[in-house]
Motif scaffolding. Structure first.
Motif, PDB file in Angstrom:
ATOM      1  N   ARG A   4      32.506  45.376  47.546  1.00 12.28           N
ATOM      2  CA  ARG A   4      32.403  45.934  46.196  1.00 12.28           C
ATOM      3  C   ARG A   4      31.219  46.881  46.083  1.00 12.28           C
ATOM      4  O   ARG A   4      31.323  47.968  45.559  1.00 12.28           O
ATOM      5  N   VAL A 399      41.936  50.187  39.054  1.00  9.59           N
ATOM      6  CA  VAL A 399      40.501  49.954  39.056  1.00  9.59           C
ATOM      7  C   VAL A 399      40.178  49.089  40.282  1.00  9.59           C
ATOM      8  O   VAL A 399      40.911  48.135  40.572  1.00  9.59           O
ATOM      9  N   HIS A 400      39.138  49.441  40.962  1.00 10.92           N
ATOM     10  CA  HIS A 400      38.778  48.748  42.192  1.00 10.92           C
ATOM     11  C   HIS A 400      38.730  47.240  41.986  1.00 10.92           C
ATOM     12  O   HIS A 400      38.124  46.747  41.038  1.00 10.92           O
ATOM     13  N   ASP A 401      39.391  46.533  42.897  1.00 13.33           N
ATOM     14  CA  ASP A 401      39.319  45.087  42.913  1.00 13.33           C
ATOM     15  C   ASP A 401      39.822  44.464  41.607  1.00 13.33           C
ATOM     16  O   ASP A 401      39.260  43.506  41.095  1.00 13.33           O
ATOM     17  N   SER A 402      40.862  45.063  41.066  1.00 12.30           N
ATOM     18  CA  SER A 402      41.430  44.523  39.827  1.00 12.30           C
ATOM     19  C   SER A 402      42.909  44.860  39.787  1.00 12.30           C
ATOM     20  O   SER A 402      43.432  45.520  40.686  1.00 12.30           O
TER      21      SER A 402
ATOM     22  N   ARG B 208      30.599  50.907  37.783  1.00  9.92           N
ATOM     23  CA  ARG B 208      31.076  49.710  37.130  1.00  9.92           C
ATOM     24  C   ARG B 208      31.118  48.532  38.098  1.00  9.92           C
ATOM     25  O   ARG B 208      30.713  47.424  37.771  1.00  9.92           O
ATOM     26  N   ALA B 209      31.598  48.788  39.311  1.00 10.83           N
ATOM     27  CA  ALA B 209      31.781  47.675  40.243  1.00 10.83           C
ATOM     28  C   ALA B 209      30.475  46.918  40.436  1.00 10.83           C
ATOM     29  O   ALA B 209      30.396  45.703  40.237  1.00 10.83           O
ATOM     30  N   ALA B 210      29.435  47.656  40.773  1.00  7.52           N
ATOM     31  CA  ALA B 210      28.151  47.011  40.999  1.00  7.52           C
ATOM     32  C   ALA B 210      27.633  46.382  39.725  1.00  7.52           C
ATOM     33  O   ALA B 210      27.095  45.269  39.727  1.00  7.52           O
ATOM     34  N   ARG B 213      29.814  43.194  38.656  1.00  5.34           N
ATOM     35  CA  ARG B 213      29.776  42.036  39.545  1.00  5.34           C
ATOM     36  C   ARG B 213      28.371  41.620  39.901  1.00  5.34           C
ATOM     37  O   ARG B 213      28.161  40.778  40.760  1.00  5.34           O
TER      38      ARG B 213
END
Lengths: 474, 474
Positions: A4, A399-402, B208-210, B213
């Protein structure tokens, strides 16, 4: 977690998308798909490159500028130049094309296969002799010049497909109306199969109440007068062309969506096309490329860019109306920066979909979600993922990882600007400049350009503040 | 049925709304309501008319033009003229006001009663001596000029209420930010209660990812750096004023909605206000009135009009997304005229929400419904009922003889145009021209005008092609 953060950093470094694979080659291959490519990868047909030359064009060290060969002419003495984006993707994900389309009235019913080439289309290849309109050579049909530019991302698949097929959709849509367009003395008929209306409009308005309930003069009542009794808008010919281009974009996007079960069509792309039809220039733009006309040194903008910032209100409004599209991870409100948990209960500046100004609101739990639109300028992103809001493709983009799809927020609808064609115009299209991936010492270059100048003039391309003179290509 | 047709004809004759009662007098009384008026009916305070003069102003035969009395001054030598709309409503449903607002920082918490006059407000009445800003007289507060114009329909209630209360909402909203506005050297703080940020923005984007999470640098992670680590938009002071005006419009509309259970507040109105605050002129417009500046003879548009035609795509989009709002009686598609049953299966021109051009579609049953937007120019209507798409009030407005509410389609959000105030500017506001109800021989007149010219100049109002010179009011 490592993935991530890595993806997040890659995103920060200039890639358009988190999770974008830079290693794929060609029109497909995304995520290890076993499906065949829709079209082989290549550079624009009009460049006439050999396979070797295509490979060389992707040299990230030399970064050669590709221009037209001397033997290859494009209409309006079109100039063209491109260069690989420094370090961002293995191959150039952008595409372009330039053709002469000949639009003939369709024989019989409308064909249902969009990419069936029912219209004659002359290509600049293989003879390299370019695209000259034969004046009045086709007594039934209408010829038009067609330029296109596609700024690809997350793979070249959509851009390659669009550069090969969008012109067919344009032709297909124009076929339905070509006979109407040729008859410029008579306004387009409101209803096909009826006589065109020559009487002035607006003689009387019938209200809904009377019309719905069958009052005097309502359709279906015994005393119904002929159609022209009603208010009737007169639609000029240009609006039909604009509608045809809009439909072509929509059909192109639907075709990509359909065919991705049979082919590997990776990524997405912006789309900017220009057609010169019956003495008028039409620009249809879905994305953040630009079309301008240079006339006597004056720059005339022919399109406006669609970005997360220019489309903020449309996107926020959609999210407000259909909050499930945000997957409970995003908020449709805009804040100047990320809200932090310690700020709960404090007042922070925000904007809603119906605001252009800013006001203070008390921070609630929901405001801690990531903003639908975040970042400024070139870094503005929709759902932290994509920096453009219109274009073709991207049907599988999440969306990444979703499991949150981006596509509902991306519109394939172009903006159009019809403009009278003045033969002395310079025509010039440039895609958005992208920052190089790494901050090495190389001078910043733009990826791809498409320019037409009148014969005899020098082509002039602006690169930021710096002007670059290119040889005139004939 | 007779009622329906009658109403339909009345609508056709120029009334804005089917079922509009022309006989009511004052701020209420719609549909025989027994509720008291929120405010008594009258003409703008700054005219200083007696009750007799108010009655005379509604003379539909003489149609006197009302202008300011010589003894009454308005700021910027504002000129004003109004005349009753020929035969359309018993009394003039339009309102205007002009005041000096003094905005002081609120003591303690935010007051929750919107119309509580917690700010000092000087009125031009009763002394008639006009509104002169006392320069620097209030060391803590900020004074600003305020002009407003409300074009009422279906009763004068909403316009009367708005002309009395909108300035309070403006003051209320400005109070929250007045201290920030006065400190023009420092950008508005993103979060209240924090130190304003003096560092340049955009030092780094965190994705957003960082952020979501808890990656490095994300809020809540152990290594969280201070706020300015994140991308942060810098919001200029003007955006806060614009946001305040937007909030004021929204609050005003909510107040009308709330108070209609206690008071009779008939109809609706457009709203156009101008404030001159800290050297800048702000125009907020919800409706189809116009604000222009005349500077050295050049006309500078300061607002754009919201009509069913200019807002077509917003309205169609809303109807497309929430089709239940159409009550199964309307279609969100636009056609050049009413579709007739006999045309089922034929191809007719249409436009959807995402089109600006026109295309042909095969007519289906659903297309026989009445179009959401119908008519051209001044006759364009939303759901065959109303000719404006933004404003205040209209909460009870329904499509004639149905249970379909119009209000969801009407926005109270104004459009704003901030403009640097040049003292030499001419300021000029005019409402939409309405056609007279009956085609008698009287010359067509506009209802109401509000104009300010610099002292010494002649006020000049344009009436279509015909120019009317008004005496300069000092």
């Amino acid at each position: 977690m490592l993935t991530r953060v890595k993806s997040a950093v890659a995103n920060f470094m200039g890639g358009i998308m988190a999770g974008s694979s830079g290693s794929e080659h060609g029109g497909g291959g995304c995520g290890g798909s076993d499906l065949p490519l829709r079209f082989p990868y290549g550079r624009p047909e009009f460049l006439g490159l050999s396979q070797d030359e295509v490979e060389c064009s992707a040299d990230h060290i030399a970064r050669p500028i590709l221009i037209l060969k001397e033997t290859r002419r494009l209409p309006w003495a079109t100039g063209y130049a491109e260069v690989i984006n420094a370090g961002k993707s293995t191959h150039n994900e952008d595409q372009a094309s330039c053709e002469v389309l000949t639009v003939k009235k369709k024989a019989g019913a409308i064909t249902s296969t969009p990419n069936r080439n029912s219209a004659k289309r002359r290509s600049s290849l293989p003879n390299g002799e370019g695209l000259q309109l034969k004046e009045n050579s086709e007594s039934e049909g209408v010829s038009c010049h067609y330029w296109s530019l596609f700024d690809g991302h997350a793979g070249s698949g959509a851009a390659v497909v669009a550069s090969r097929l969008l012109q067919h959709h344009v032709t297909e849509q124009l076929q339905d109306i070509v006979e109407i367009l040729k008859n410029s003395a008579v306004l387009p008929p409101t209803c096909l199969g009826e006589e065109p209306d020559h009487t002035p409009a607006n003689s009387r308005t019938l209200t809904r109440a009377a019309s719905l309930r069958g009052g005097v003069g309502a359709p279906g009542s015994p005393s119904t007068p002929p159609t022209r009794f009603f208010t009737e808008k007169k639609i000029p010919h240009e609006c039909l062309v604009i509608g045809a281009l809009e439909s072509a974009f929509k059909e192109m996007d639907l075709q990509i969506e359909r065919e991705r079960s049979s082919y590997s069509i990776s990524g997405g792309c912006t789309a900017l096309i220009v057609i010169c039809l019956l003495g008028k220039l039409y620009v249809a733009n879905a994305g953040d490329s630009r079309a301008i006309i240079i006339r006597n040194g004056e720059i005339i903008p022919m399109s406006s860019e669609f970005t997360p910032e220019t489309e903020r209100q449309r996107l926020q409004y959609l999210a407000f109306m259909q909050p499930h599209l945000l997957g409970n991870e995003f908020t449709h409100l805009e804040f100047p920066r990320r809200v932090q948990r310690k700020e709960l209960g404090k007042k922070m500046l925000y904007r809603d979909f119906n605001m252009t100004g800013w006001a203070y609101k008390t921070i609630e739990d929901d405001d801690l979600k990531f903003p639908l639109i975040y970042g400024e300028g070139k870094k503005a992103r929709v759902m932290a993922t994509i920096g453009v809001t219109r274009g073709l493709g991207d049907h599988d983009l999440k969306v990444h990882d979703s499991n949150i799809y981006i596509k509902p927020f991306l519109s394939s609808a172009p903006e159009r600007a019809p403009q009278k064609n003045t033969v002395s115009s310079h025509f010039y299209v440039e895609p958005k400049t992208k920052p190089p991936r790494n901050n090495n010492k190389k001078p910043k270059r733009k990826e791809i350009r498409l320019a037409a100048t009148r014969g005899g003039d020098k082509g002039e391309l602006e690169e930021g503040a710096q002007k670059v003179r290119l040889p005139v290509i004939r």
